[in-house]
Design an enzyme around this catalytic site. Structure first.
Site, PDB file in Angstrom:
ATOM      1  N   CYS A 281       0.813  -1.226   0.000  1.00  0.00           N
ATOM      2  CA  CYS A 281       0.000   0.000   0.000  1.00  0.00           C
ATOM      3  C   CYS A 281       0.844   1.274   0.000  1.00  0.00           C
ATOM      4  O   CYS A 281       0.331   2.357  -0.270  1.00  0.00           O
ATOM      5  CB  CYS A 281      -0.938   0.019   1.210  1.00  0.00           C
ATOM      6  SG  CYS A 281      -2.270  -1.165   1.056  1.00  0.00           S
TER       7      CYS A 281
HETATM    8  N1  COA Z   1     -20.094  -8.842   8.512  1.00  0.00           N
HETATM    9  C1  COA Z   1     -20.488  -9.065   9.793  1.00  0.00           C
HETATM   10  N2  COA Z   1     -19.622  -9.328  10.792  1.00  0.00           N
HETATM   11  C2  COA Z   1     -18.314  -9.378  10.472  1.00  0.00           C
HETATM   12  C3  COA Z   1     -17.844  -9.152   9.156  1.00  0.00           C
HETATM   13  C4  COA Z   1     -18.803  -8.892   8.162  1.00  0.00           C
HETATM   14  N3  COA Z   1     -18.432  -8.676   6.892  1.00  0.00           N
HETATM   15  N4  COA Z   1     -16.492  -9.267   9.156  1.00  0.00           N
HETATM   16  C5  COA Z   1     -16.127  -9.561  10.418  1.00  0.00           C
HETATM   17  N5  COA Z   1     -17.208  -9.622  11.204  1.00  0.00           N
HETATM   18  C6  COA Z   1     -17.256  -9.943  12.649  1.00  0.00           C
HETATM   19  C7  COA Z   1     -16.020 -10.675  13.085  1.00  0.00           C
HETATM   20  O1  COA Z   1     -16.127 -12.051  12.828  1.00  0.00           O
HETATM   21  C8  COA Z   1     -15.996 -10.360  14.555  1.00  0.00           C
HETATM   22  O2  COA Z   1     -16.915 -11.183  15.214  1.00  0.00           O
HETATM   23  P1  COA Z   1     -16.606 -11.731  16.703  1.00  0.00           P
HETATM   24  O3  COA Z   1     -16.505 -10.506  17.554  1.00  0.00           O
HETATM   25  O4  COA Z   1     -17.794 -12.584  16.982  1.00  0.00           O
HETATM   26  O5  COA Z   1     -15.321 -12.472  16.590  1.00  0.00           O
HETATM   27  C9  COA Z   1     -16.506  -8.928  14.614  1.00  0.00           C
HETATM   28  O6  COA Z   1     -17.246  -8.736  13.397  1.00  0.00           O
HETATM   29  C10 COA Z   1     -15.404  -7.898  14.694  1.00  0.00           C
HETATM   30  O7  COA Z   1     -14.430  -8.207  13.671  1.00  0.00           O
HETATM   31  P2  COA Z   1     -13.043  -7.495  13.569  1.00  0.00           P
HETATM   32  O8  COA Z   1     -12.277  -8.103  12.440  1.00  0.00           O
HETATM   33  O9  COA Z   1     -12.389  -7.469  14.915  1.00  0.00           O
HETATM   34  O10 COA Z   1     -13.535  -6.023  13.171  1.00  0.00           O
HETATM   35  P3  COA Z   1     -12.741  -4.675  13.180  1.00  0.00           P
HETATM   36  O11 COA Z   1     -13.520  -3.711  13.937  1.00  0.00           O
HETATM   37  O12 COA Z   1     -11.294  -4.852  13.499  1.00  0.00           O
HETATM   38  O13 COA Z   1     -12.836  -4.237  11.637  1.00  0.00           O
HETATM   39  C11 COA Z   1     -11.410  -4.134   9.692  1.00  0.00           C
HETATM   40  C12 COA Z   1     -12.225  -5.026  10.621  1.00  0.00           C
HETATM   41  C13 COA Z   1     -10.694  -4.987   8.665  1.00  0.00           C
HETATM   42  C14 COA Z   1     -12.366  -3.175   8.997  1.00  0.00           C
HETATM   43  C15 COA Z   1     -10.409  -3.298  10.504  1.00  0.00           C
HETATM   44  O14 COA Z   1      -9.722  -4.116  11.402  1.00  0.00           O
HETATM   45  C16 COA Z   1      -9.404  -2.576   9.653  1.00  0.00           C
HETATM   46  O15 COA Z   1      -9.719  -1.861   8.716  1.00  0.00           O
HETATM   47  N6  COA Z   1      -8.113  -2.703  10.021  1.00  0.00           N
HETATM   48  C17 COA Z   1      -7.052  -2.024   9.344  1.00  0.00           C
HETATM   49  C18 COA Z   1      -6.825  -2.711   8.072  1.00  0.00           C
HETATM   50  C19 COA Z   1      -5.813  -2.100   7.204  1.00  0.00           C
HETATM   51  O16 COA Z   1      -5.558  -0.936   7.202  1.00  0.00           O
HETATM   52  N7  COA Z   1      -5.262  -2.915   6.389  1.00  0.00           N
HETATM   53  C20 COA Z   1      -4.368  -2.497   5.427  1.00  0.00           C
HETATM   54  C21 COA Z   1      -4.659  -3.320   4.271  1.00  0.00           C
HETATM   55  S1  COA Z   1      -3.652  -2.841   2.979  1.00  0.00           S
END
Ligand code: COA
Length: 375
Positions: free
Chosen positions: A156
């Site tokens: 990225c």
């Molecule tokens: N729909 C519904 N629920 C979902 C879901 C979806 N599409 N995806 C995940 N969940 C659930 C998870 O299973 C988890 O359930 P649990 O609490 O029962 O285990 C819960 O939602 C929370 O998931 P989590 O992954 O901890 O969410 P988050 O708040 O961390 O958000 C991201 C996820 C990916 C949006 C976030 O972590 C993020 O953007 N991180 C930075 C990523 C980044 O910058 N990456 C760089 C890539 S180049």
């Protein structure tokens, strides 16, 4: 040493979009089919059912509402769940080069430059569609540019690292002007069957023309005050696909680790402080204060991350427009995200205005480019 200008930028945006509603409907249909197919194993407790995805979660967790893609048909087909991009012969333009040409044409026009003025092409992206010959050399040939070209990949952060590489070459005199392109086919390395990440990415290409400031004439250009890059190894964003795949047992299986995967929560927590320190340290080294900045063009991965970085860098909640987000419409477009924001939200700044282009992601990697609007 020569001073360096960013003379023009261009964005190529694919025509097709996938809304969160379409995305979730396709995922849930896929999950239902898989769960029905494996109902016996699920019943016996030998397999976990695939849980449903949810639009509300996606917007709340990421800020993403829609994304542009090269092919939505395959991606939204519960029997396919990936883009379908027909193979091209070696004599046809590659997909990445085609995207790059569209963005480059706009960037060249804005910079008032033609192929004859450009001495090098850099293709900086998080994935390249083949090992070699470099996509950048194909773009160089298609545009009729002399000199040299090469591909580079810092995930990225590829665009800000590409800007630093280009700026350093221009500063030292090895090129007068450089075209840097960021074609990102993120849809092809995203696992659309994984609800934890299926909403994250979109496709796009950005292009930037950098040149010696004393030769630059384009209205609305920016001067690069300085650049700063850093990397710190992490397995929290990883894609294991590579040329050694064939050499290993089970080599060509449909394996989860052969596409993008991440520990999103860890990435969020660990990368935010790295980026804040990078920007604040970079400003301090240039004897600048956060209050001197009129705009932050941040990497577009997650709205919550950007809100936090903006607030910590500026020491207050950013005013509307001070830290523009485009991720609600484009999703995460890897290296291109901060350049889209810069390209779309910089024309209104007055001469002398200072801003920071900052990208961050896998590696970990982070790049910061301080720019000043030229007189
Ligand atoms: N729909 C519904 N629920 C979902 C879901 C979806 N599409 N995806 C995940 N969940 C659930 C998870 O299973 C988890 O359930 P649990 O609490 O029962 O285990 C819960 O939602 C929370 O998931 P989590 O992954 O901890 O969410 P988050 O708040 O961390 O958000 C991201 C996820 C990916 C949006 C976030 O972590 C993020 O953007 N991180 C930075 C990523 C980044 O910058 N990456 C760089 C890539 S180049």
């Amino acid at each position: 040493m020569h001073a360096v200008s960013i003379s023009g930028t261009g964005v190529f945006t694919p025509e097709q979009t996938i809304s969160n509603a379409e995305l979730v409907a396709a995922f849930n249909a896929y999950a239902d089919r898989q769960n029905a197919l494996h109902a016996d194993e699920i019943e016996r407790g030998e397999r976990e059912p695939i849980p449903q995805s949810d639009e509300g979660f996606i917007v709340k967790a990421s800020g993403i509402e829609s994304r542009y893609v090269l092919d939505k048909t395959g991606t939204l087909d519960p029997e396919i769940m990936h883009p379908v991009l027909p193979e091209r012969s070696d004599d046809e333009l590659s997909v990445m080069a085609e995207m790059a040409l569209k963005a480059a044409t706009v960037a060249l026009e804005k910079s008032g430059r033609t192929a004859a003025d450009i001495d090098a092409v850099i293709c900086a992206a998080s994935n390249h569609e083949r090992a070699y010959p470099a996509i950048a050399i194909e773009v160089q040939q298609a545009l009729g540019i002399n000199g040299f070209a090469f591909d580079m990949n810092v995930a990225c952060s590829s665009a800000t690292f590409g800007i630093q590489a280009a700026a350093d070459m221009i500063r030292s005199g090895s090129a007068r002007a450089i075209l840097m392109v960021n074609p990102e086919i993120c849809s092809a390395h995203l696992e659309w069957r994984d609800r934890d990440c299926h909403f994250i990415f979109g496709d796009v290409c950005t292009a930037v023309v950098l040149e010696r400031a004393d030769l630059a004439t384009a209205p609305g250009r920016f001067e690069i005050v300085s650049t700063r890059c850093l990397t710190q190894f992490s397995n929290n964003i990883r894609n294991n696909n590579g040329f050694l795949r064939r050499t290993r047992e089970g080599h060509m299986q449909d394996r989860r680790d052969m596409l993008f995967r991440q520990e999103g929560r860890k990435v969020f927590k660990q990368v935010v402080p790295i980026v804040i320190d990078l920007i604040l340290g970079h400003l301090a080294d240039e004897d600048l204060k956060p209050g001197d900045l009129e705009r932050l063009w941040l990497h577009q991965a997650n709205k919550g991350m950007n809100d936090m970085i903006g607030a910590r860098v500026l020491g207050r909640t950013p005013e509307k427009g001070e830290q523009p987000n485009i991720l609600q419409d484009y999703a995460n477009t890897s290296s291109a995200g901060s350049i889209i924001a810069f390209s779309k939200y910089s024309d209104d700044l007055e001469p002398g205005a200072l801003g920071v282009i900052c990208s961050f992601g896998a590696g970990y990697s982070a790049g910061s480019v301080i720019v000043r609007k030229a007189a």
